[in-house]
Design an enzyme around this catalytic site. Structure first.
Site, PDB file in Angstrom:
ATOM      1  N   LYS A   1     -10.973 -41.226 -27.200  1.00 57.24           N
ATOM      2  CA  LYS A   1     -11.271 -42.299 -26.246  1.00 57.24           C
ATOM      3  C   LYS A   1     -11.741 -41.643 -24.958  1.00 57.24           C
ATOM      4  CE  LYS A   1      -7.730 -44.589 -24.694  1.00 57.24           C
ATOM      5  NZ  LYS A   1      -6.630 -45.561 -24.614  1.00 57.24           N
TER       6      LYS A   1
ATOM      7  N   CYS B   1     -21.717 -44.510 -14.247  1.00 58.92           N
ATOM      8  CA  CYS B   1     -22.500 -45.064 -15.354  1.00 58.92           C
ATOM      9  C   CYS B   1     -21.682 -46.064 -16.173  1.00 58.92           C
ATOM     10  CB  CYS B   1     -22.964 -43.924 -16.262  1.00 58.92           C
ATOM     11  SG  CYS B   1     -23.853 -44.471 -17.725  1.00 58.92           S
TER      12      CYS B   1
ATOM     13  N   CYS C   1     -23.749 -47.677 -18.722  1.00 53.69           N
ATOM     14  CA  CYS C   1     -24.669 -47.923 -19.836  1.00 53.69           C
ATOM     15  C   CYS C   1     -24.521 -46.898 -20.957  1.00 53.69           C
ATOM     16  CB  CYS C   1     -26.116 -47.934 -19.346  1.00 53.69           C
ATOM     17  SG  CYS C   1     -26.807 -46.300 -18.992  1.00 53.69           S
TER      18      CYS C   1
ATOM     19  N   CYS D   1     -23.787 -41.960 -12.842  1.00 51.65           N
ATOM     20  CA  CYS D   1     -25.103 -42.536 -13.154  1.00 51.65           C
ATOM     21  C   CYS D   1     -26.196 -41.558 -12.738  1.00 51.65           C
ATOM     22  CB  CYS D   1     -25.251 -43.857 -12.387  1.00 51.65           C
ATOM     23  SG  CYS D   1     -26.915 -44.569 -12.427  1.00 51.65           S
TER      24      CYS D   1
ATOM     25  N   HIS E   1     -30.190 -45.801 -16.882  1.00 57.29           N
ATOM     26  CA  HIS E   1     -30.155 -47.223 -17.239  1.00 57.29           C
ATOM     27  C   HIS E   1     -31.524 -47.882 -17.048  1.00 57.29           C
ATOM     28  CE1 HIS E   1     -29.129 -47.050 -12.901  1.00 57.29           C
ATOM     29  NE2 HIS E   1     -29.889 -48.134 -12.852  1.00 57.29           N
TER      30      HIS E   1
HETATM   31 FE1  FES Z   1     -25.873 -45.497 -16.941  1.00 54.54          FE
HETATM   32 FE2  FES Z   1     -27.059 -45.647 -14.596  1.00 54.54          FE
HETATM   33  S1  FES Z   1     -25.587 -46.973 -15.386  1.00 54.54           S
HETATM   34  S2  FES Z   1     -27.343 -44.144 -16.117  1.00 54.54           S
END
Ligand code: FES
Length: 77
Positions: free
Chosen positions: A23, A41, A43, A52, A56
């Site tokens: 996890k 991040c 995504c 990030c 994204h």
């Molecule tokens: Fe994943 Fe920006 S939210 S790279």
């Protein structure tokens, strides 16, 4: 699986980040934030996960998705 009459296919959200871990959990001690803004991040496409890196944007363009980072901001003094 059907949820509200919509078919949901079981699929991993994380394609390739830290897959050897059972996890993926990250902790941040908020009092240690030194920068005015830090983007985390959400995504699962960042090359600097858990931060990030703007990945994204490419993901959203390719898929029509609308994901973006969690922003941690220092309060204004
Ligand atoms: Fe994943 Fe920006 S939210 S790279």
């Amino acid at each position: 699986t059907k949820v509200n009459s919509v078919s949901i296919r079981a699929e991993a959200i994380n394609p390739d980040i830290r897959k050897t871990e059972d996890k993926v959990v990250d902790a941040v001690v908020v009092t240690e934030l030194s920068k005015p803004l830090t983007a985390y991040c959400r995504c699962w496409r960042s090359g600097t996960f858990p931060l990030c890196d703007g990945g994204h944007v490419k993901h959203n363009k390719a898929t029509g998705d609308n994901v973006g980072p969690l922003l941690l901001k220092k309060p204004k003094e």
